[in-house]
Design a protein around this motif. Sequence first.
Motif, mmCIF file in Angstrom:
data_model
loop_
_atom_site.group_PDB
_atom_site.id
_atom_site.type_symbol
_atom_site.label_atom_id
_atom_site.label_comp_id
_atom_site.label_asym_id
_atom_site.label_seq_id
_atom_site.Cartn_x
_atom_site.Cartn_y
_atom_site.Cartn_z
ATOM 1 N N ASN A 228 5.891 7.590 -4.100
ATOM 2 C CA ASN A 228 5.688 7.684 -5.541
ATOM 3 C C ASN A 228 4.307 7.166 -5.940
ATOM 4 O OD1 ASN A 228 6.843 7.974 -8.390
ATOM 5 N ND2 ASN A 228 6.303 5.809 -8.364
ATOM 6 N N TYR A 229 3.870 6.083 -5.292
ATOM 7 C CA TYR A 229 2.556 5.511 -5.580
ATOM 8 C C TYR A 229 1.441 6.506 -5.232
ATOM 9 C CZ TYR A 229 -1.659 2.744 -4.732
ATOM 10 O OH TYR A 229 -2.955 2.285 -4.710
ATOM 11 N N GLN A 230 1.532 7.122 -4.041
ATOM 12 C CA GLN A 230 0.499 8.058 -3.617
ATOM 13 C C GLN A 230 0.426 9.266 -4.548
ATOM 14 O OE1 GLN A 230 1.844 8.309 0.606
ATOM 15 N NE2 GLN A 230 -0.295 7.865 1.078
ATOM 16 N N ARG A 231 1.577 9.752 -4.978
ATOM 17 C CA ARG A 231 1.588 10.920 -5.862
ATOM 18 C C ARG A 231 1.050 10.578 -7.248
ATOM 19 N NH1 ARG A 231 6.263 15.170 -4.017
ATOM 20 N NH2 ARG A 231 5.469 15.246 -1.871
ATOM 21 N N LYS A 232 1.325 9.364 -7.704
ATOM 22 C CA LYS A 232 0.797 8.938 -8.994
ATOM 23 C C LYS A 232 -0.727 8.880 -8.952
ATOM 24 C CE LYS A 232 1.022 5.113 -12.324
ATOM 25 N NZ LYS A 232 1.619 3.771 -12.611
ATOM 26 N N ILE A 233 -1.259 8.322 -7.865
ATOM 27 C CA ILE A 233 -2.720 8.248 -7.709
ATOM 28 C C ILE A 233 -3.310 9.649 -7.625
ATOM 29 C CG2 ILE A 233 -4.601 7.491 -6.203
ATOM 30 C CD1 ILE A 233 -3.298 5.211 -7.744
ATOM 31 N N GLU B 1 -1.841 17.629 1.515
ATOM 32 C CA GLU B 1 -1.842 16.173 1.367
ATOM 33 C C GLU B 1 -0.444 15.650 1.056
ATOM 34 O OE1 GLU B 1 -4.618 14.223 -1.085
ATOM 35 O OE2 GLU B 1 -6.390 15.110 -0.149
ATOM 36 N N GLU B 2 0.310 16.390 0.259
ATOM 37 C CA GLU B 2 1.643 15.936 -0.144
ATOM 38 C C GLU B 2 2.599 15.808 1.035
ATOM 39 O OE1 GLU B 2 2.830 18.709 -3.147
ATOM 40 O OE2 GLU B 2 1.987 17.500 -4.795
ATOM 41 N N ARG B 3 2.327 16.533 2.128
ATOM 42 C CA ARG B 3 3.192 16.451 3.320
ATOM 43 C C ARG B 3 3.257 15.023 3.862
ATOM 44 N NH1 ARG B 3 1.126 19.722 7.985
ATOM 45 N NH2 ARG B 3 3.120 19.099 8.905
ATOM 46 N N TYR B 4 2.168 14.240 3.666
ATOM 47 C CA TYR B 4 2.065 12.915 4.263
ATOM 48 C C TYR B 4 2.437 11.791 3.297
ATOM 49 C CZ TYR B 4 -0.570 15.627 7.677
ATOM 50 O OH TYR B 4 -0.940 16.561 8.605
ATOM 51 N N ASP B 5 2.850 12.140 2.091
ATOM 52 C CA ASP B 5 3.171 11.109 1.098
ATOM 53 C C ASP B 5 4.345 10.246 1.552
ATOM 54 O OD1 ASP B 5 1.186 11.990 -0.528
ATOM 55 O OD2 ASP B 5 2.462 13.059 -1.944
ATOM 56 N N GLY B 6 4.154 8.945 1.466
ATOM 57 C CA GLY B 6 5.210 7.993 1.822
ATOM 58 C C GLY B 6 5.212 7.580 3.274
ATOM 59 N N PHE B 7 4.423 8.269 4.116
ATOM 60 C CA PHE B 7 4.400 7.968 5.556
ATOM 61 C C PHE B 7 3.233 7.028 5.885
ATOM 62 C CE2 PHE B 7 6.551 12.048 5.260
ATOM 63 C CZ PHE B 7 7.651 11.866 6.074
ATOM 64 N N TYR B 8 3.477 6.176 6.872
ATOM 65 C CA TYR B 8 2.470 5.195 7.282
ATOM 66 C C TYR B 8 2.674 4.931 8.764
ATOM 67 C CZ TYR B 8 -0.587 1.099 6.655
ATOM 68 O OH TYR B 8 -1.628 0.210 6.711
ATOM 69 N N ALA B 9 1.583 4.846 9.524
ATOM 70 C CA ALA B 9 1.698 4.678 10.974
ATOM 71 C C ALA B 9 0.931 3.449 11.448
ATOM 72 C CB ALA B 9 1.193 5.910 11.698
ATOM 73 N N VAL B 10 1.490 2.775 12.443
ATOM 74 C CA VAL B 10 0.877 1.596 13.061
ATOM 75 C C VAL B 10 0.990 1.739 14.567
ATOM 76 C CG1 VAL B 10 1.065 -0.898 13.372
ATOM 77 C CG2 VAL B 10 1.395 0.076 11.118
ATOM 78 N N CYS B 11 -0.064 1.331 15.263
ATOM 79 C CA CYS B 11 -0.037 1.293 16.729
ATOM 80 C C CYS B 11 -0.228 -0.145 17.199
ATOM 81 C CB CYS B 11 -1.142 2.165 17.319
ATOM 82 S SG CYS B 11 -0.668 3.894 17.537
ATOM 83 N N THR B 12 0.480 -0.521 18.278
ATOM 84 C CA THR B 12 0.324 -1.854 18.851
ATOM 85 C C THR B 12 0.646 -1.796 20.338
ATOM 86 O OG1 THR B 12 1.078 -4.158 18.743
ATOM 87 C CG2 THR B 12 2.714 -2.474 18.277
ATOM 88 N N ASN B 13 0.137 -2.766 21.078
ATOM 89 C CA ASN B 13 0.486 -2.887 22.491
ATOM 90 C C ASN B 13 1.485 -4.004 22.731
ATOM 91 O OD1 ASN B 13 -1.346 -4.876 21.834
ATOM 92 N ND2 ASN B 13 -2.441 -4.801 23.780
ATOM 93 N N LEU B 14 1.997 -4.616 21.649
ATOM 94 C CA LEU B 14 3.011 -5.659 21.776
ATOM 95 C C LEU B 14 4.339 -5.027 22.180
ATOM 96 C CD1 LEU B 14 2.114 -7.651 18.551
ATOM 97 C CD2 LEU B 14 1.935 -8.534 20.887
ATOM 98 N N ASP B 15 4.943 -5.595 23.223
ATOM 99 C CA ASP B 15 6.211 -5.019 23.686
ATOM 100 C C ASP B 15 7.403 -5.935 23.433
ATOM 101 O OD1 ASP B 15 5.692 -7.018 25.468
ATOM 102 O OD2 ASP B 15 5.686 -5.754 27.263
ATOM 103 N N ASN B 16 7.163 -7.074 22.791
ATOM 104 C CA ASN B 16 8.256 -8.035 22.584
ATOM 105 C C ASN B 16 8.420 -8.403 21.106
ATOM 106 O OD1 ASN B 16 5.866 -9.395 22.334
ATOM 107 N ND2 ASN B 16 6.503 -11.187 23.533
ATOM 108 N N MET B 17 8.000 -7.512 20.227
ATOM 109 C CA MET B 17 8.088 -7.790 18.797
ATOM 110 C C MET B 17 8.888 -6.700 18.107
ATOM 111 S SD MET B 17 4.978 -8.541 16.082
ATOM 112 C CE MET B 17 4.522 -10.086 16.893
ATOM 113 N N GLU B 18 9.799 -7.109 17.218
ATOM 114 C CA GLU B 18 10.612 -6.158 16.482
ATOM 115 C C GLU B 18 9.749 -5.323 15.535
ATOM 116 O OE1 GLU B 18 13.781 -5.574 16.950
ATOM 117 O OE2 GLU B 18 13.983 -7.161 18.467
#
Length: 604
Positions: A396-401, A459-476
């Motif tokens: 909703n925030y992304q679409r408002k902007i 652009e609207e296809r990606y609204d609400g989605f967010y991605a993170v990458c990490t090499n931590l294997d012991n974190m929730e």
Amino acid sequence: AICDIIREQEVFVMKLTVSKSKNSASFYVQKTIRKPNGSVTTVTVEKLGNLTEVTAKAGGKDPYVWAQEYVNELNRKEYDQNKEILISYSPSRLLKKGEHKLFNCGYLFLQSIYYSLGLDKICRDISSRHSFDYDLNDVLSKLIYTRILFPSSKLSSNRQAAKFIEQPTFELHDIYRALSVLSEENDFIQSQLYKNSQKVIERRKDILYYDCTNYFFELEEADDLRRYGKSKQHQPLPIVGMGLFIDHDGIPLAFDIYPGNRNEQPTLKPLEKKVIRDYGLERIVVCTDAGLSSKTNRKFNDIAINGIQIRSFITTQSIKQLPEYLKEFALDPEGWHLAGSDELFNLNGIDETRDYNKIFYKDRWIKEDLSQRKIKSGAKPLEQHLVISFSPKYKNYQRKIRNGQIERAQQLINNGQYKQRPKNQNDPHRFISREKATKDGEVCTEELVYLNTDVIQEEERYDGFYAVCTNLDNMEVDEIVRINKKRWEIEECFRIMKTDFKARPVYLQTEAHIRAHFITCFIALVVYRILEKRLHEAYTCEEIIDTLKNMIMARPSEKMGYIPVYTRTDLTDALHETAGFRTDYQIITDVNMRKVIRASKKKK
């Protein structure tokens, strides 16, 4: 003449208290005081000692008589300090030329933190290695206080420092000489400041955040440091870049500056190496945004010894730049989780109104090089945990902007102001398409300008989605997402420096002076952030700075001391409580003001 009788704050008489035991007695000087909330309590002013110790002090007198006389003398001195003061005013008497009547006392609360950080000792250590006559501690402290309260040029800072109760002991030329010394001692100042800060506030140093910004300069020609580059303020002027590390709680850790035309990504490794070496950090997780998450930086923070991860990373990842099959995985509505639930969700089946504040996620491990380059033969692939989250609130925030940007794009079309190319990914011009019109199969000179709905829908296809990458294997997963969300604090640090501390534009010329300017901004940010923590983050930056700036004391004459002429509020009460002294009595004599100043310089 007009006369005023000025009365000091309410005074309670001190009394002698003797606590007797079977074999001895202990003597105390006690006093009743009134708390800010109106209640009263008894505090011990001084412990005179046991019977043997007091007898020795009495010098042959009866110890009880001596102790009472001692208390009586304390009361007499206090009465002299707090007695009524008669001030006469005459309508025919002129003020003295050049005599200051108003002084700022808000700096005392910054001074309390400045001295607790041992910056005075840091200045003494630096002074012992150099030969100069000015007081480096006085110069640096005044530069810090004026940067927070009255941000301006060094010339103006020198004038503003005269507003403080403690007058500066230096001249303008001393400031510029001190800047060269501060630049030379940059690394020492940063490392010692970090070391001392651990005694003042608990610093969680296992998670660090890194980001870059730049500052523009009011000059036409570039030089080796100030170079033309992509300004974050869109100014067509030479700029200098800054890389900044902060800790988990948003307190600055270290910084460096670099030429404005340099790519940000290579700036991470040198500063991180210095932090690891100088600060003695062992196991760290470095969080960055996508712009700084190059393959080189990820590899640098993928270090394990005997199976224990020493350096790790958490970085945002652009979903648009993922390989096609990972992009399909990220946008697939099937297979989403919710923290605390074993159920799998389909995004097409959720109620975005009911689930507005929920964050859904899916994750997988990947070995691919996300830069989409071929992995060299024999090279070990970098294993990464890819976490995709979806939030109806974020959507909703992304679409408002975007809707606001679309409206702006339509206005540009209607007004004929659509000539420029998009400056960045948020520029409304990206929605505007232009092409030559055709008539009967022939190209006309008339230009067709319109909103490109294909770009908007993509652009609207990606609204609400967010991605993170990490090499931590012991974190929730929820912990990874939570840590990454705190990156806003480093953006806030940059905002405070640029907006509240007015760190730009910069008018200094030499590289040494420019570096010293950012040292003072950096220290000012550390001091302010610690003050913010002491106030339990209950007030905004604007509220804190405005309150400190407006804490003014009037000094009608040399005989009567200082009268607060600011408004007492919950925030001023909180400031006094954290600092351990008070400036909000109806009148403060010179003797008591000296006590307040000493208290502001006391190591805590």
